[in-house]
Structures are given as C-alpha cells and as structure tokens.
Write a protein that holds these residues in place. Sequence first.
Motif, short mmCIF file in Angstrom:
data_model
loop_
_atom_site.label_atom_id
_atom_site.label_comp_id
_atom_site.label_asym_id
_atom_site.label_seq_id
_atom_site.Cartn_x
_atom_site.Cartn_y
_atom_site.Cartn_z
N CYS A 239 0.86 -1.19 0.00
CA CYS A 239 0.00 0.00 0.00
C CYS A 239 0.90 1.24 0.00
CB CYS A 239 -0.89 -0.03 1.23
SG CYS A 239 -1.77 1.49 1.50
N PHE B 59 0.13 4.15 0.64
CA PHE B 59 -0.28 5.12 1.67
C PHE B 59 0.33 4.80 3.03
CE2 PHE B 59 -3.37 8.53 1.78
CZ PHE B 59 -3.50 8.74 0.43
N CYS B 60 0.35 3.49 3.40
CA CYS B 60 0.80 3.17 4.75
C CYS B 60 1.95 2.17 4.78
CB CYS B 60 -0.37 2.64 5.59
SG CYS B 60 -0.88 0.99 5.16
N CYS C 213 -6.60 -1.73 1.35
CA CYS C 213 -5.66 -2.00 2.43
C CYS C 213 -6.42 -2.14 3.75
CB CYS C 213 -4.68 -0.84 2.51
SG CYS C 213 -3.59 -0.91 3.91
N CYS D 44 -5.06 0.98 6.32
CA CYS D 44 -5.45 2.39 6.15
C CYS D 44 -6.75 2.55 5.38
CB CYS D 44 -4.34 3.17 5.46
SG CYS D 44 -4.11 2.74 3.73
ZN ZN Z 1 -2.52 1.06 3.55
#
Ligand code: ZN
Length: 426
Positions: free
Chosen positions: A227, A229-230, A241, A244
């Motif tokens: 992911c 983002f995280c 995910c 997140c």
């Molecule tokens: Zn994530």
Amino acid sequence: MESLVFQENVTACDECDLVHHIPPLKRGERFVCDRCGHVLLNFREHVEKLILGTGFSSLLMFLFALAFPFLGFSNNGAERSVTLYNIVSILIIQDYLILSILVSLALFVFPIAYLITVLLLVWSLQNRFISLTTKRNLTRWVVVIQPWLLVDVFLVGILVALVKMNSMADIELGLSFWAFCAHALLLLKTVTLLDRRWLWNNVAGQAPEHVIMKQPTQAKKQGLICCHFCGATHSDLVCHCSRCGHSIHSRHPKSLMTTMAFLMAAVIMFIPANIFPIMHTTFLGVNEPSSIMEGVLLLWSLGSYPVALVIFFASVVIPLAKVLSLGWLCWQCYFPTERETLQKMKLYRITELVGRWSMIDIFVVAVLTGLVQMGNLIAISPGPAVLFFAAVVVLTMLAAASFDPRLLWDNEERVETTSLLEEKEQ
Ligand SMILES: [Zn+2]
Ligand SMILES: [Zn+2]
C-alpha cells in the motif's frame, strides 16, 4: 511503559518494490532498502515528544507571525507596513482571486491543517479519545498534504522580493518576519521527524505478516501489493488496504499516461508563462510590464547576480529540466537502456525534490503586490503570466507524483531475465 522495540513486519520498498522483513528496531535505528537506498523506517528516540514540541512551537510562531507587522516599506517619505494577512487580502481586493487562493493554501491552510492534524494524532496515541476511523482519515490527510507544504519556498520568495525592492525603497523587517522564519524551520523539522510507517503502525496497528521468499524479490513477483499510503503489504487478490482503508494497486494505474498528459499540459502552459508579463510596475504613473526573462535581465543589469540566477534557475531551468527528465524517465519505462536503474532513480528523486522551488517567482510577485501599494508613486501588480506559470509548477508536481518509479525497476528485472535467457540459449 514505553516500548523500546518497534515491529513493522513485512513491507515493500515504495521506490523499487523489493520486499523486506523489517527486524525489530530499537529507538534511534532505521531500516534502509538494500537495493535503492530509500529509508523505509526511521524509529527516532523520543519522537513523540519531539514532534509535539516542534509542532506546537511552529503553530505558536505562526500565531505570533499573524499578530505583528511583517514588513515595512518606505520610499520618498511615504511609509507602509503590512501584516502576513495583508499579502493575501490585497490580492483579493485587487481581484486576483486564483493567486490569492494559491498563496493562502501554501501559507495558511496546508501548514496549519498539517500541524493541527499531526499534533492531534501524536497526542491521541497516548490518549484514546479519537475513534480509529477518524485517526485513519487524519493520517491519510497528513500523507496527502505533506508534499504541498511550501513555507520554505515562500520564505526564499520573500528574501528574493526584499533584494528586488532594496534598490527602490528602504525595507524594514517586522517582528512577524522572524516569527515566520521560526515557524517555517520548525514545520520542516516536524515533517522530517514524522515517519509514515511509524505513524501508521501506531495509529492502526502492525501490518499483516506474510511468508516471503528468501531471495530478495519484488512484491509483484511474490503475489503481494504494498500500500503506497501506509506501507502494509497485502495479497494481490484484495483491492483495499486493511490497515489504512485506501485502494491498493501493484503499480499506479495508467501512471505513464497520466504523467505524460500532465507534462504536455505543462509544456503548453510554459509558452504563455514566458510570453506574457508576470509583473506590472507602476512608477510615477508609468506602467512597466515585465516578463520572467526581463525580470532576470533587469536584476542582472542591476548587479544582483545571485538573485538573478536564483530566479533564472527556479523559473526557467528547473521547469524545463523537470519536463525533460520526467519525459526521459517515461521513455525509459517503454524502451529501457542499459544505464543503471539506480542512476535513473536518483534523477527521479532530484526532479521531485527541486520541482517545488519553481514556485519562488509566484511568491515573489504575491509579496511585492502586497507590500508595494503606494498609488501612483509606486505600485506593483501581478501580470497574466503568473497563473500560467503557477499552472506549470502544479502540473509538473502532479506529473512527478503520478510517475511510479517501481516501473523503472520492473524493466531492470526484465532486462536481467532476457540476458539470462540469451546466455542459456548460447
Ligand atoms: Zn494502507
Ligand atoms: Zn528500494
């Protein structure tokens, strides 16, 4: 009691997609990708206290910066002093709405929203008064706005504006100016202290565990998606995910097409940005428009060589170099040459890092407009090129953000496999 060891399971490098199992880290240790050198996790000592300290001080300095005069300006007996807020309000009064929105976002909205969110999040790690969903949304917001924090660029813009004005008037730095410098430096410190994986791990728990290959391999080849983002890794069968909540993709969808579309739009905008005047100076009733290059040449003729070079690099060289290097990197994804992938990666990192500095000239014009308003005696106003140039900067920043550097490494593996096959055939 505060834990001394930090655990973040399996993750893949954001820049080359190589899967790593991060060993438990002690405070003060960090984990770096062995292939591309990208720092995956930085577990600093006393990081919570440091973030709360720098973040809160930065916020406080910003409030100080609003309360007092920012800059003073005097010319032939006429005096004027402006606050930070005046810089935006004058743009609104003079009907430069888009420019005022850009400056307000860079100066007020993004930095303050970022600081308040980070402080709330780090404070809530100890006191569970915010729900998990809210914390997840706030953390996503922090990740999204971080690249758009431009206070350091604004600060350099002010310095350039001061040098430009030095020849035409006496300048006085107000108390707010120093408070703003402190706010910008503390904000930058907060950004460097905050580690994305550390924050997600504390907000939403550890990433899921996976059995991974012993030989270092890309996540894509192991049926995993990291992911972006995280940093949690998931099976490539899931779409969202679990840590997140963001949608996940092995590679950014249509990355190269999007990057090239943004680049083309930036090239188109670059033409009017250089043809039209970026600034109008009215001196004793006479209006003198000047384009980006005219401004550079004027500074050069006045002997301000360093500032002329800063403006020339920020406004002409960097946007062009950024378009060319991103274009070349896209080309490399389709038709890779034998040049080392790490070199291409370094070029991408530099492109991403320097691109935001092109915004300097926009801020210079905004600051000069806010400060130099003395009716017919002397007044400065933005020209039409400001908006075109701002569009160039934003479009090239979007192009860099939509480019997926992992595609460069996919090619490297493809080249390696092809050469191995050729050797076998021989
Ligand atoms: Zn994530
Ligand atoms: Zn890497």
